[in-house]
Every structure is written in structure tokens, then in C-alpha cells.
Design a protein around this motif. Structure first.
Motif, PDB file in Angstrom:
ATOM      1  N   ALA A  79      14.110  -1.077  12.489  1.00  0.00           N
ATOM      2  CA  ALA A  79      13.264  -0.253  11.713  1.00  0.00           C
ATOM      3  C   ALA A  79      11.863  -0.949  11.221  1.00  0.00           C
ATOM      4  N   ILE A  80      12.075  -2.314  11.136  1.00  0.00           N
ATOM      5  CA  ILE A  80      10.804  -2.915  11.128  1.00  0.00           C
ATOM      6  C   ILE A  80       9.637  -2.796  12.127  1.00  0.00           C
ATOM      7  N   GLU A  81      10.174  -2.739  13.266  1.00  0.00           N
ATOM      8  CA  GLU A  81       9.299  -2.238  14.537  1.00  0.00           C
ATOM      9  C   GLU A  81       8.701  -1.182  14.255  1.00  0.00           C
ATOM     10  N   VAL A  82       9.511  -0.137  13.962  1.00  0.00           N
ATOM     11  CA  VAL A  82       9.200   1.258  13.754  1.00  0.00           C
ATOM     12  C   VAL A  82       7.858   1.406  12.669  1.00  0.00           C
ATOM     13  N   VAL A  83       8.163   0.847  11.688  1.00  0.00           N
ATOM     14  CA  VAL A  83       7.440   1.070  10.423  1.00  0.00           C
ATOM     15  C   VAL A  83       6.097   0.089  10.516  1.00  0.00           C
ATOM     16  N   GLN A  84       6.314  -0.795  11.429  1.00  0.00           N
ATOM     17  CA  GLN A  84       5.215  -1.626  11.650  1.00  0.00           C
ATOM     18  C   GLN A  84       4.062  -0.898  12.462  1.00  0.00           C
ATOM     19  N   GLY A  85       4.581  -0.038  13.349  1.00  0.00           N
ATOM     20  CA  GLY A  85       3.707   0.999  14.328  1.00  0.00           C
ATOM     21  C   GLY A  85       3.101   1.841  13.273  1.00  0.00           C
TER      22      GLY A  85
ATOM     23  N   LEU B 232       2.364   1.371   9.920  1.00  0.00           N
ATOM     24  CA  LEU B 232       1.373   0.300   9.280  1.00  0.00           C
ATOM     25  C   LEU B 232       0.092   0.387  10.036  1.00  0.00           C
ATOM     26  N   GLU B 233       0.334   0.039  11.415  1.00  0.00           N
ATOM     27  CA  GLU B 233      -1.025  -0.016  12.126  1.00  0.00           C
ATOM     28  C   GLU B 233      -1.680   1.206  12.126  1.00  0.00           C
ATOM     29  N   GLN B 234      -1.123   2.411  12.278  1.00  0.00           N
ATOM     30  CA  GLN B 234      -1.826   3.630  12.236  1.00  0.00           C
ATOM     31  C   GLN B 234      -2.340   3.673  10.878  1.00  0.00           C
ATOM     32  N   LEU B 235      -1.775   3.519   9.730  1.00  0.00           N
ATOM     33  CA  LEU B 235      -2.273   3.646   8.500  1.00  0.00           C
ATOM     34  C   LEU B 235      -3.696   2.708   8.273  1.00  0.00           C
ATOM     35  N   LEU B 236      -3.450   1.477   8.916  1.00  0.00           N
ATOM     36  CA  LEU B 236      -4.586   0.487   8.775  1.00  0.00           C
ATOM     37  C   LEU B 236      -5.920   0.584   9.696  1.00  0.00           C
ATOM     38  N   ALA B 237      -5.465   1.256  10.777  1.00  0.00           N
ATOM     39  CA  ALA B 237      -6.503   1.594  11.705  1.00  0.00           C
ATOM     40  C   ALA B 237      -8.147   1.866  11.167  1.00  0.00           C
TER      41      ALA B 237
ATOM     42  N   VAL C 274      -3.805   6.869  -5.573  1.00  0.00           N
ATOM     43  CA  VAL C 274      -2.598   6.132  -5.297  1.00  0.00           C
ATOM     44  C   VAL C 274      -1.237   6.630  -5.208  1.00  0.00           C
ATOM     45  N   TRP C 275      -1.215   7.728  -5.801  1.00  0.00           N
ATOM     46  CA  TRP C 275       0.076   8.592  -5.799  1.00  0.00           C
ATOM     47  C   TRP C 275       0.246   9.243  -4.668  1.00  0.00           C
ATOM     48  N   ARG C 276      -1.045  10.015  -4.036  1.00  0.00           N
ATOM     49  CA  ARG C 276      -0.968  10.526  -2.773  1.00  0.00           C
ATOM     50  C   ARG C 276      -0.592   9.573  -1.717  1.00  0.00           C
ATOM     51  N   LEU C 277      -1.498   8.524  -1.569  1.00  0.00           N
ATOM     52  CA  LEU C 277      -0.917   7.527  -0.748  1.00  0.00           C
ATOM     53  C   LEU C 277       0.361   7.077  -0.618  1.00  0.00           C
ATOM     54  N   SER C 278       0.995   6.663  -1.914  1.00  0.00           N
ATOM     55  CA  SER C 278       2.560   6.307  -2.026  1.00  0.00           C
ATOM     56  C   SER C 278       3.179   7.377  -1.091  1.00  0.00           C
ATOM     57  N   MET C 279       2.759   8.676  -1.557  1.00  0.00           N
ATOM     58  CA  MET C 279       3.879   9.701  -1.065  1.00  0.00           C
ATOM     59  C   MET C 279       3.866   9.657   0.228  1.00  0.00           C
ATOM     60  N   LYS C 280       2.523   9.633   0.799  1.00  0.00           N
ATOM     61  CA  LYS C 280       2.410   9.984   2.331  1.00  0.00           C
ATOM     62  C   LYS C 280       3.163   8.947   2.931  1.00  0.00           C
ATOM     63  N   TRP C 281       2.936   7.450   2.438  1.00  0.00           N
ATOM     64  CA  TRP C 281       3.783   6.425   3.052  1.00  0.00           C
ATOM     65  C   TRP C 281       5.116   6.707   2.948  1.00  0.00           C
ATOM     66  N   ARG C 282       5.852   7.088   1.764  1.00  0.00           N
ATOM     67  CA  ARG C 282       7.015   7.246   1.805  1.00  0.00           C
ATOM     68  C   ARG C 282       7.802   8.277   2.582  1.00  0.00           C
ATOM     69  N   VAL C 283       6.989   9.576   2.742  1.00  0.00           N
ATOM     70  CA  VAL C 283       7.416  10.347   3.602  1.00  0.00           C
ATOM     71  C   VAL C 283       7.477   9.951   5.058  1.00  0.00           C
ATOM     72  N   ALA C 284       6.447   9.409   5.468  1.00  0.00           N
ATOM     73  CA  ALA C 284       6.302   8.993   6.820  1.00  0.00           C
ATOM     74  C   ALA C 284       7.306   7.864   6.973  1.00  0.00           C
TER      75      ALA C 284
END
Length: 160
Positions: free
Chosen positions: A111-117, A119-124, A14-24
Motif C-alpha cells: 500500500a505504501i508503494e501505491v500511495v507513494q505513486g 504522492l509523486e503525482q500530487l506533488l509533480a 484545504v478541505w477540497r485537497l484533503s477530500m481529493k487525497w482521501r478519495v484517491a
């Protein structure tokens, strides 16, 4: 092949995923002049405003999970940048209400458009945003977020 160490605990993952997301998100929103924390605050405020709400700093802190003092600091910074307005609540002079400015709404939309992209990559790997696996993953995350954690209760009481 997973980059997670063999035998990693759920907490570590969970920590690694949250860090990966925050950095991205930090990297993706930097060209818009935003950090991950600023984006989180502004996107939450954007959604609340679209729902007809003009939340207080405290309400926004509760919604985002950020500390109230940190929300206050972020709000002052975003106000200085012309992206957010802070006004006294006419019903409670101790409370400060927040609203995005026109420029803040535009920047948040970008920013929402960028982050949505992202999120799509993360959940693919789970089948995308609308997949059954993603819906189940979201339910499981919500369950974990709704589980109270009390560090004082993590050790059994000693018997006299």
C-alpha cells in the motif's frame, strides 16, 4: 486551469485537497482490501514499528490525529482481518499495544508503494517530492497543523 472556484477561501481549498487525497487513497488501496483510514493507521504503525516502537492505541491515535475510539474500532477490524495484533501492555493493563502481523507488514508495504505513486503525482506540479517548493509546502503544512484551534475562542468576548 484550476477547478477551484474563484475567491475560494483557504479553508475550502484545504478541505477540497484533503477530500481529493482521501478519495484517491481509498481507490488506490481498495484492491489491497484497505480504506484510507485503515491505510493511515497501518502505515503509521509500520513506521513506528520500524523505529522500534510498539505503540498503544492512544499513542497511535495521537500520532495519526484520529479519535481514540475510531482507532480502537479500526484496530479491532484489522485484527479480525489478521493484519494487526492487539495485546495488553505489561506495564499498564489498561493500555492496548498494537503491532502489524507479518501479513499486515506485507500488505502495508504494498500500500505504501501505491500511495507513494499518488504522492509523486500530487506533488509533480510543485517540482516533485524533493523540490524546494515541496519542502516549503511541507513546512507550511506542518505550521498549520501545529496551530491550535479552539472553536470557543473564535468569537470576540462581548463587553459588559
Amino acid at each position: 486551469m484550476s477547478t477551484a472556484p474563484e475567491g475560494a477561501t483557504p479553508g475550502f481549498l484545504v478541505w477540497r485537497l484533503s477530500m481529493k487525497w482521501r478519495v484517491a487513497v481509498d481507490r488506490a488501496t481498495a484492491p489491497l482490501g484497505l480504506t484510507h483510514a485503515q491505510y493511515s493507521l497501518m502505515a503509521s504503525l509500520y513506521g513506528m514499528q520500524r523505529g522500534g516502537e510498539r505503540p498503544s492505541q492512544r499513542r497511535l491515535a495521537d500520532h495519526t490525529g484520529l479519535e481514540p475510539l475510531y482507532v480502537s474500532k479500526l484496530a479491532r477490524s484489522l485484527e479480525s482481518a489478521g493484519l494487526l495484533e492487539r495485546t495488553r501492555d505489561p506495564r499498564d493493563p489498561r493500555a492496548v499495544q498494537l503491532a502489524l502481523t507479518e501479513e499486515g507488514r506485507e500488505r502495508t508495504g504494498q500500500a505504501i508503494e501505491v500511495v507513494q505513486g499518488l504522492l509523486e503525482q500530487l506533488l509533480a506540479p510543485l517540482g516533485g517530492l524533493d523540490s524546494t517548493r515541496t519542502r516549503e509546502f511541507k513546512r507550511e503544512l506542518a505550521t498549520l497543523l501545529d496551530t491550535p484551534l479552539d472553536p470557543a475562542n473564535d468569537h470576540p468576548k462581548e463587553q459588559p
